[in-house]
Design a protein around this motif. Sequence first.
Motif, PDB file in Angstrom:
ATOM      1  N   ASN A 122       0.809  -1.221   0.000  1.00 18.32           N
ATOM      2  CA  ASN A 122       0.000   0.000   0.000  1.00 18.32           C
ATOM      3  C   ASN A 122       0.843   1.273   0.000  1.00 18.32           C
ATOM      4  O   ASN A 122       0.292   2.363  -0.028  1.00 18.32           O
ATOM      5  CB  ASN A 122      -0.936   0.018   1.210  1.00 18.32           C
ATOM      6  N   LYS A 130       0.112   3.139  -5.713  1.00 25.28           N
ATOM      7  CA  LYS A 130       0.462   2.054  -4.795  1.00 25.28           C
ATOM      8  C   LYS A 130       1.040   0.891  -5.573  1.00 25.28           C
ATOM      9  O   LYS A 130       0.591   0.618  -6.696  1.00 25.28           O
ATOM     10  CB  LYS A 130      -0.795   1.548  -4.083  1.00 25.28           C
ATOM     11  N   ARG A 132       0.415  -2.106  -5.184  1.00 27.15           N
ATOM     12  CA  ARG A 132      -0.635  -3.090  -5.472  1.00 27.15           C
ATOM     13  C   ARG A 132      -1.421  -2.779  -6.743  1.00 27.15           C
ATOM     14  O   ARG A 132      -2.120  -3.638  -7.259  1.00 27.15           O
ATOM     15  CB  ARG A 132      -1.581  -3.200  -4.286  1.00 27.15           C
ATOM     16  N   TRP A 147      -1.307 -11.089   1.587  1.00 27.93           N
ATOM     17  CA  TRP A 147      -0.867 -10.000   2.476  1.00 27.93           C
ATOM     18  C   TRP A 147      -2.066  -9.302   3.102  1.00 27.93           C
ATOM     19  O   TRP A 147      -2.057  -8.955   4.291  1.00 27.93           O
ATOM     20  CB  TRP A 147      -0.010  -9.000   1.695  1.00 27.93           C
TER      21      TRP A 147
END
Length: 353
Positions: A122, A130, A132, A147
């Motif tokens: 994040n 980010k 992600r 995660w």
Amino acid sequence: MAASRALCACLAMALLAVAMAKVSPTLTDKLVDLIKKKELSKFVEELQLKDMDVNQPDSKGTLPLIEAVRGKDFKFVDALLQYGALAKSKDPATGTTPLHVAFQTNNPQIARFLLSFGADPNATDKAGKKAREISPSKEIADLIATWDKEGAMAFEDPPGTWAKKSEKSSEEYWFNVKTGESRWTAPPSAAWQRIDMQGQPIKYTNYITGQTVAKCPPPLAWVKVRADGKEMFYNWKINFTQVEKPEEVPKELLEDIEKNVNQRWLNQKTLEWSWSDPTFNTPWRELHDAEHDKDYWYNVETGESVWEIPEAMAWTKLKDDESGGHFFHNRLTQDSSWEAPEHLDWVRHDSDL
Ligand SMILES: *[C@@H]1O[C@H](CO)[C@@H](O)[C@H](O)[C@H]1NC(C)=O
Ligand SMILES: *[C@@H]1O[C@H](CO)[C@@H](O)[C@H](O)[C@H]1NC(C)=O
């Protein structure tokens, strides 16, 4: 006039700073260079230099860890993390993290390793992106999903994987009993500590990944057991037994474990056994608020705090003066009962198994 002279002085200082940055190469220049040339043994020698700070960017502003991840060679990434590189670090110019790069280059092996050392999917770069959000494959998407459920601890090696070796105390190292691999610094599974501060619920923190949890993490869930005259260590989170001392456990906690051989609890109502103190099986902890000088209840799982005693915790065990026995009283409903409510019906045992 005065203003423009001040401006000139500023400009001169700025130019001087740039010139200084150019003429004084940092120690990591050679490190980054060796990553680019893929010279591992020279790289490891360089890492061992006394004043080496692996988290310092080189004179072009490149972080060694980011360069190693970009080079896609696991061994360089591993060596850097062993010598103190921070998985959470950011490229000074762009804010890119090593994990952004591992995702961009679609390298699940390196990404997983970075996550196990506390890299944060994040974390944002300077453009607000980010890591992600870069999810090029199912493997990477799976890592992110894992995660999200458990954080860094999901990527730890199971308890019993790492043992400490030391010929001399100055040459302590860690040894993977499954793969034979060795490393100089503690793996994340050996970095958990129990934080027990007065007036606060017990929590557990991993000093490598920074993760904090309310429930005992698997590497600390060891008990010492004796069965048929043989002593062993049993991990109740993963149902695993070993003869050797569990070396993931910090020294004082291990002393506690060794003192309380076979300590376990039986719930007389449900006939369920518990290896951990059932006082801590409910998520509620009674704490004291110093400001209001009043007790309150805190739920370690949800983070909720309430002044009123939660229903589940309202029963207390009291002594009956007349019979000398015990009875149970509900502080909320004022009910009394000779029979223990389930969550209080635990009895400690420490007989042989
Ligand atoms: C990480 O970001 C996702 C989506 O942006 C969010 O749902 C999640 O709660 C965040 N996790 C943490 C631990 O901050
Ligand atoms: C734990 O492992 C042992 C064998 O190692 C097995 O017999 C037992 O059923 C397992 N218990 C649980 C709760 O998984």
